[in-house]
Design an enzyme around this catalytic site. Structure first.
Site, PDB file in Angstrom:
ATOM      1  N   LYS A  48      72.063  49.703 -63.173  1.00 25.54           N
ATOM      2  CA  LYS A  48      73.823  49.963 -62.968  1.00 25.54           C
ATOM      3  C   LYS A  48      74.414  50.842 -64.168  1.00 25.54           C
ATOM      4  CE  LYS A  48      72.981  46.268 -61.856  1.00 25.54           C
ATOM      5  NZ  LYS A  48      72.905  44.854 -61.272  1.00 25.54           N
ATOM      6  N   GLU A  87      70.679  52.215 -54.300  1.00 24.95           N
ATOM      7  CA  GLU A  87      71.433  51.076 -53.691  1.00 24.95           C
ATOM      8  C   GLU A  87      71.288  50.083 -54.330  1.00 24.95           C
ATOM      9  OE1 GLU A  87      74.101  50.142 -51.697  1.00 24.95           O
ATOM     10  OE2 GLU A  87      73.196  51.857 -50.204  1.00 24.95           O
ATOM     11  N   ILE A 125      73.234  44.655 -50.462  1.00 21.06           N
ATOM     12  CA  ILE A 125      74.476  45.271 -49.719  1.00 21.06           C
ATOM     13  C   ILE A 125      74.421  46.741 -49.433  1.00 21.06           C
ATOM     14  CG2 ILE A 125      77.018  45.377 -49.159  1.00 21.06           C
ATOM     15  CD1 ILE A 125      77.175  42.581 -50.653  1.00 21.06           C
ATOM     16  N   GLY A 154      68.966  30.475 -64.062  1.00 22.03           N
ATOM     17  CA  GLY A 154      68.500  31.795 -63.907  1.00 22.03           C
ATOM     18  C   GLY A 154      69.494  32.766 -63.252  1.00 22.03           C
ATOM     19  N   GLU A 205      72.107  35.457 -68.030  1.00 21.61           N
ATOM     20  CA  GLU A 205      71.354  35.856 -69.343  1.00 21.61           C
ATOM     21  C   GLU A 205      71.707  34.702 -70.427  1.00 21.61           C
ATOM     22  OE1 GLU A 205      69.310  38.542 -68.886  1.00 21.61           O
ATOM     23  OE2 GLU A 205      70.091  38.804 -66.723  1.00 21.61           O
ATOM     24  N   LYS A 227      79.377  48.837 -61.664  1.00 17.20           N
ATOM     25  CA  LYS A 227      79.523  49.111 -60.337  1.00 17.20           C
ATOM     26  C   LYS A 227      80.577  49.860 -59.678  1.00 17.20           C
ATOM     27  CE  LYS A 227      76.240  44.846 -59.771  1.00 17.20           C
ATOM     28  NZ  LYS A 227      76.587  43.353 -59.890  1.00 17.20           N
TER      29      LYS A 227
END
Lengths: 398, 398
Positions: free
Chosen positions: B93, B117, B124, B175, B178, B193
């Site tokens: 992204k 996507e 989604i 997890g 980061e 996004k």
């Protein structure tokens, strides 16, 4: 694009309005075919006709939008338009579910596109997603709340502590249920949608008669109390899934936990959940009933025709899957009144039994095929509700 | 299809597994380009290379799947593959948001498809829906929870009554974040996004620098208590919308009522709501983070390449819309510490004021452009949260 419109109820009128207000879609309604020419209408009289041929035989009309109630008359219009090579948009789930093989064949023969997003969960673009995004065999299951009327009733029951009859009366008084509500209450409407989903999800034609539809018409206070005592609500769920070459499907009420995502789908909202590769699921939610919601979908279909969009039915040509309910095992709650009313031998196991003077229930496992054929299923004194996977028995849930 | 894969982390390994287990998608991974050849890997060594050219210059490879972290290196790979006429799938992204104009031009020039996507809300299928179903100018708004990490943190805060630092530590330990979580916490990731959504929803290229991203890093117990006292939770919302020719967008935390549909979107789930003609809205929900969720989307993109699917960017060619935030009026809560810290003249109105020894807040209206340029916005002692439309002031909400 020149549109010939059949039917001028709320959806048709909304469509008229939007097409005249939106610059993006260059489509004009040329003619509107109606049944009652004498009604007062907010559109100049020269647009109207009572003769279907005035639209079907007009070479200038390239798109027919069919928005009438009568399923048989709708089929005549839709098939007539396709035969003449016109693109067709319809939202008539009953007609489509019953006539899918013929409508499919007509599209193959004529090459004319036939779109019907509005027939399945109104505003939710589920057919298009099954066609375009889930166009491979990675999809394993499609299920959800696909009937707005029963969801309004069930929401009322569980949020306002009222009984079934009172909730039904509310839905009728507020335009969410027909005066004869049996198509919704007895789960025919969601079954028709399920038949359409079965084709686009898994490439199988399934006649509506083959699919179990068990609605919410037999819901009694006892069932509602049972749900509440377990921290559950009831939702009417249509479900289909694939396992290797076999596809199964049914439409039955289900207990779901108050925290389950379906519990938050309220009133006329619908939600469809797809499971695919990597076992992830996606949920599509939106209004599943109402003129505006259906109008949305019809308009999107018209818009897609600008690019000659048509359903490819890719899964149908791909695979040799077939419909078979014998391997589907359901865990169900079966409420009844007296001993012997329900056949114990139909069940694989019975895990819980409750017996009182006038009501009793079993919880047990039964194959879907067995349930469909059970003689006691047609007994109005028996109610059946599926248990969600998060169900735990009374002892462990307390 | 022969796939050349760049990167072999969790998504890449999951992809390997699914492609070897699924009969439907006839695609083989031919070569995998990695950085560290000495790592132990569950795939025979002859599949691996450290030389990008071994994939890019292999005429047999027709699809390049790019799954590496480094945005600059990813751009070199993706553009190199497109230049050579290969189809490309990516989920990067950051790279895509920053390089959209170049990547768009490359697709126009080479005709090679570039699908991504997985770069937007993981599982989604939002880009595909914007491209295919909402491909007209009936769409008016796209907004939602598009960052999994911050949603995990916010869910923990409101469901387990813990503070921001503790919730962040939980997300890192499990997890979901980061070790340097600033891309998520400071809302860069959801902004990237949003830039991708802006192009596919409204046909505008917007450089990430032009879009306000205000994250949840300044969230203090005071803000959390404020939310709870009003029956609200906080969600990080990315939003864009169109009004005539103007498109606006931003990414800010928002108070939403505990009953709002966004409040039920928990943990790593994402939800995107689209508003279109007839003012109906649809919500798409699913896992927005995680290897499996991203793998789903990457796999769907690969599957779509079987049919030479490519994004059409129809809205871009259609319209002359442009990005402009000056007409966007936000109702915001601005928590600060001392008088004069926030510039009162930046606001159109101030409707509520609360003043105590060490904390104070205002509630008022401000234009988005003014907020973006406000000098006090960079002050770490100031926090800003948008008010949802269902907000009522303290007096009326009690």
């Amino acid at each position: 694009m020149k549109i010939g419109l059949f039917g001028f109820g709320c959806v048709g009128q909304g469509l008229w309005k939007v097409l005249h207000e939106t610059k993006g879609i260059r489509a004009d309604i040329k003619r509107i075919c109606i049944k009652h020419p004498d009604k007062q209408r907010p559109v100049p009289a020269h647009f109207f006709t009572t003769d279907p041929a005035a639209i079907l035989d007009d070479p200038e009309v390239d798109v027919v939008v069919e928005l009438i109630d009568d399923a048989d008359a709708a089929f005549v219009i839709v098939s007539g338009a396709l035969e003449r090579g016109k693109a067709v948009v319809s939202a008539n789930k009953k007609m489509i579910a019953h006539r899918l093989p013929e409508l499919f064949a007509l599209q193959q023969k004529t090459g004319a596109p036939f779109l019907y997003e509005g027939a399945c969960c109104a505003s939710i673009p589920i057919i298009r997603n099954l066609e375009e995004y889930y166009d491979n065999d990675l999809l394993t299951s499609v299920e959800g709340i696909v009937n707005g009327t029963t969801n309004v009733i069930l929401s009322k029951i569980f949020e306002e502590n009222i009984g079934f009859q009172e909730a039904l009366a509310y839905a009728q008084a507020n335009g969410f249920a027909e005066s004869d509500p049996s198509l919704d209450i007895d789960a025919y409407d969601p079954k028709f949608k399920l038949c359409i989903l079965l084709l686009h999800a898994f490439g199988v034609f399934v006649a509506p008669e083959k699919v179990l539809n068990f609605g919410i018409g037999r819901l009694q206070d006892f069932d509602i109390h049972f749900a509440k005592s377990r921290g559950q609500v009831i939702k009417l769920i249509a479900r289909c899934y694939r396992e290797k070459d076999k596809v199964s499907g049914y439409c039955i009420p289900r207990f779901v936990s108050e925290n389950h995502r379906y519990a938050h789908v309220r009133n006329e909202y619908n939600a469809v959940t797809l499971e695919s590769a990597f076992s992830e699921h996606q949920t599509f939610a939106g209004k599943g009933a109402g003129d505006k919601a259906t109008g949305c979908a019809v308009l999107s279909d018209i818009s897609a025709l600008r690019y000659q969009y048509k359903y490819e039915y890719r899964k149908f040509s791909q695979n040799g899957t077939f419909f078979d309910t014998s391997d589907t095992i359901l865990k169900v709650y079966v409420r009844h009144q007296y001993e012997g009313q329900v056949e114990e031998s139909d069940f694989r196991t019975i895990e819980e039994r409750y017996i009182a003077a006038h009501s009793r229930y079993w919880i047990g496992e039964i194959s879907l095929a067995q349930l469909q054929n059970a003689r006691w299923l047609s007994d109005p004194g028996v109610n059946v509700i599926e248990l969600g996977t998060d169900y735990t028995d009374f002892a462990s849930s307390h």
